[in-house]
Structures are given as structure tokens and as C-alpha cells.
Enzyme design. Sequence first.
Site, mmCIF file in Angstrom:
data_model
loop_
_atom_site.group_PDB
_atom_site.id
_atom_site.type_symbol
_atom_site.label_atom_id
_atom_site.label_comp_id
_atom_site.label_asym_id
_atom_site.label_seq_id
_atom_site.Cartn_x
_atom_site.Cartn_y
_atom_site.Cartn_z
ATOM 1 N N HIS A 264 -2.123 1.654 -1.475
ATOM 2 C CA HIS A 264 -1.259 0.705 -1.041
ATOM 3 C C HIS A 264 -1.274 0.389 0.493
ATOM 4 O O HIS A 264 -0.783 -0.529 0.974
ATOM 5 C CB HIS A 264 0.207 1.205 -1.155
ATOM 6 N N ASP B 21 -3.086 0.314 -6.499
ATOM 7 C CA ASP B 21 -1.746 0.554 -5.871
ATOM 8 C C ASP B 21 -0.527 0.761 -6.938
ATOM 9 O O ASP B 21 -0.481 -0.253 -7.958
ATOM 10 C CB ASP B 21 -1.448 -0.673 -5.247
ATOM 11 N N SER C 248 4.355 -4.812 0.943
ATOM 12 C CA SER C 248 5.178 -3.818 0.308
ATOM 13 C C SER C 248 6.872 -4.158 0.268
ATOM 14 O O SER C 248 7.019 -5.364 -0.494
ATOM 15 C CB SER C 248 5.190 -2.616 1.519
#
Length: 615
Positions: free
Chosen positions: A304, A192, A129
Site C-alpha cells: 500500500h 495491496d 488511501s
Amino acid sequence: MEPEASSFETSEILATFVASTPVLEESWRLCNLANSVPNQGFVMEQVGNIGYVGFPSMGNNQICYGNLVGLDGENNQIFSPLYRQINEGEKPIMLEAGFLQLFFSIYGFQTQIVALMEKSKSIVMTGHSIGGTTASLSTLWLLSYLHSLIPSPLSVLCITFGSPMLGNDSLSKAILRQRWDGNFCHVVSKLDIFPRLFFLPPLHISPCLQLLLNLWRFFETSRELAVQLHNEEKIKMFQSVLGCLEKIVQSEGGSADSLFWPFGNYFFCTGEGAICMDNAVSVIKMMHLMLMTSGSPDSSIEDHLKYGNYVARVSSQFLKQRSFMGDLPGSCYEAGAALALQSLGVASQESVAVPAKDCLKRERKMVRTPNLNVANLAIKLSEINPYRAQIEWYKALCDDSDDEMGYYDSFKRRGNSRRDSKVNLNRMMLGGFWDNVISMIESNEVPHDFHKRAKWVNASQFYKLLVEPLDIAEYYRTGMHCVKGHYIEHGRERRYKIFDRWWEERRVTDAECYRRSTYASLTQDTCFWAKLEEAREWLDNVRSERDKRKLDLLWNNINDFESYAAALVDSKQVSKDVLAKNSSYTLWLEELREFKSQLMQVSVQFRSFANGVVP
């Protein structure tokens, strides 16, 4: 002979190779370890000869995202090799200010990294991330640090998971030119939304990012509650991201349509396998196609959080036997493309199958292998050597001519003879060859260390020493300095600046440190004549200038050039054409001395008059 396309589709093969190594799983383990101690900023661990550095996922909620800042001040110092890769007229390198702020919050890690380097043969930076952007910036810092150490003592790799875009297309271009694109592997899952988020307009990025951060916390605790929350905002965000990607794809991937741009290699993973891509336009197109298959905005948000599952699947997938559905492919390429589509989880009957296959075809290498390209360039270099030899012959004739003007002035004042025209044509032919070499370097068509190979560094330097004086002569002969300004700032070709950098970064041998006993065959400062042309203008201006401040500046410039030129002559770093009886430099020096003598006489007469002495 035109370069031929590869007979193989290699994106799935490359992904299988990456998945077969333990690096992917170890990197994800370090990401989880970093997330368990987020306040620590980073974690380090050594596995065998590899040192791993992991960064936590979530950033600071107080930071506002979507604002790009340039590489200047302290940023320029930290990433100086990248800064030098941007040429005049190109957009400056821009980075996301929020990610840069996070990086500087842990920038005190240099001591620990250096200590880890001493015990390791390789360093792997990793992050999930937002932590992926910190890993990327840390890798750029480490590569910049190692750039000054020749040869680099260890290899560096950055592996990110679901990381958003970091900067603009100039950053991507600079990384490519520095040959660092192979140091980055960005793992992106099929659906994602986060790696695609920064294609949104800047004002929409920060609110959407905060929405995602909040939703991910809910998904981790209660998926049912997360699905029920913020439905309108989720749908709007999903449609906006998809629309922005579609706009870029429709414009054939023009970087002008997005503030952010991909760099490095992208490892697209699904539950069925993975593929690797490194072409930025193809990466964006694949991001768009894969997101189109999303069943809902929630699946694009939840994906994600599934990188652990994907890493485990692809790391064991390469052990399984693959088979083809339906008829067997008719060629090696078709077989590779079919396996790649399987790895993407795209069935042949799906609407995205055809454009996905076209995207893979675009990614397919349409050029010869880098080593074959170098061999081909070596042949072309030998073919243009006669052009260079003819210019060398021309220089020898000019230096020994009865007019005693020398190489530079003879070409500048040349007539319309066949010999002069031939030399001018050769000058342009050689320039075209070297411009093509630079183009191949910047498009990754030659090996990454091409610009450090002695053969090409020396060949480019000799070309520059021989031909740039002719380019300067042509520039002033045609009056371009009156239109664009003086040569060094406004007329110098980009190739010469690149060759300057190659020469400065070369390994200097002991033989190059000796003091010359004879004059150089070619003047070692290729801009000497351009500096002389500016000095001639200063001397002309000093005769008519009445403003004392401007007059002092002119004299300072004149005296500086006179000292600089005298030092070159004294150290014998000039060719004998500089000292020819009727060369521009000799005539300028005589004119300067005569003018100073006249000023001295006027000064003496003035003092005599002031003291009441009649001469």
C-alpha cells in the site's frame, strides 16, 4: 446478425495509453503534496489547462468504519442526479458513513473549486488511501454540480491510489446509468490489501483498518519492527479478506454477497506493467487472483505504501520494447492476453495464470462498438415504425368513429376483432423494443450521450404520447387496479419514467414555447387518463362516504383534478378524443356537474326547511 467478440485483448493497451500521459505522475505528486499538509484538508494546483485537487491519505482515527448510510436529506441534494437513477423496487444507494463524514469535513471547498474551474479546461481529483474516497466523493459532487450546466463546460477525472470501496452495488449502478463510470480511474497495486479490505463483514472493517493505519506508520519508520508486530492479527486479516473475495468469486460475483461494490475503471499495476478493467465482477476476480500470489500478509500491507514506485515504473514502462516468452501467440487476442499477463507479473506456469486469462476473457467486449449499436438500433426503429403507424391509423379511426368514444375508451372497451388484437400486439412489440433500448443504455452498449440525442429523445416522447394511453386502458380494462392499486403509483412501466426524465432534460427550443391554437394530436400529459380513472373512483366514493374528514379530502382531490383538466383543455394540450361526446372524461364531467347540482338543490331545500319556509 449476432454481435461478434473483439479480435483484440485491449486491457494492456488501455493501461499503456494511460501510463503514457503525464496525468498519472502529476496526480501522485499532488497526493504527496496533500500528505505534506494533512491538516489543510486538500491542496490545489494548476498545471497548464488542468486543475489538480489532491486529498491527504490518512483519515480521522476517531471515525468508526463499516457502516453504510443512504442518500437522503442533505446527501440527496448534493448527489441528486445519482439519486434519480435508482428505480422503484431497487436497493437504495448506500455510502460508507465514515468516508461521507470526512468529505463533509472539507465540503466548504466549493468556492475554491469553482475558482479553479474558471481557469481550467479539465479538473483532476486525486487521493491516496482514504484520501481516494474523498476524491471520489468530491468528483461525484462536481459531476452533480456540472449536471445542471448544459453543455458541461469542462471534463472531470478522478484518479485514486489504493482507495477502498466507497458504496454498494446501487451506487455502482447509478454511476453507470449516469454515464460517469469513465470519469473514475482507481489505481490498485497487485498485492495491496486496502482496496480489498471492505469486502470483509462490517464489524471487522474498523478494527482491521485501525490495525493497518498503525502498521503503516511503523513500516514508514522501521520495516523490521512492523514485520514483527501483530503477526496473528495480520495473518487473520489477510486470510479473512482472501476468504471473502473467494466467496464472492465462487458465487459468480453476486453483489448480494458484499455490502460494497466497485465502480469505474480499475488500473491494476505491478512492477512489470499495468492493465485496465471496468467490469465490476472481473475487477473483484482479479483482486482475488492477484492477492493469492502474495508471499505473506506483510507484503500485502507494505504494498500500500509503494504506489510512488509503481507509478514511476509504469510511466516509463511503455517506452520499453515488449517480447514474448516461448512460442509466438497464434492470434492477435492471444498476443494481447500474453502481454496482459506479463504486465500483471504472472508467469504462464503459475497456478493463477489460467484463471487470470479467463478473467481477461470475461472482461473482453462481447458486443459491437457503441456507434455500431446505435446504427443497428436506428435500423430496428425503422423496422418497427409500421407498428407505430398502424396505431396512429387506429387512433384516427377511433376519433372519427360514430360511437364518439375516442381513442382511449375505444381501446379500453374493445372487442375481439382482428384489428383490435393487432393494435394490442403492436403495443407490446413497441414496448419490447424500447425496453431493449434502455437495457443497452444501462449496460453501456451505446454512446454516453445517447439519451440526449434529439432523434432518440423525440422518438421516445412520441412513443410515450401515443402508446401509454393504451397501456393505461389495458391496465384498467383487466382490473389490475383492483389487484395492485392505481396505475401511476403501482402499474406504470419504468421506461415511461425514464422517458419523462429524458424529455425534462432536453434543450427547449423557442418553437416549443408558443401557445397552441389548435388541440394537440396527442394529449401531452400521458398520465391524463390514469388521473381520470382515480377521479372516477373519488366521485363514486364521495356519494357514500360519511366521514367528514375523508369527505373533504375526496372533494379536494376532485376539485384539483377538475381544475387540472380544465387548464389542459384551455391550453389545448389535449387531443380531441378527450372531448369526444362519449369519452370517459366528458361523461365524468357531466356526472360531476349533475351531482353538484343535486347537492345544491338539497342544500337549498335544507336551508328553506331550517328557515321555516315550505317549498
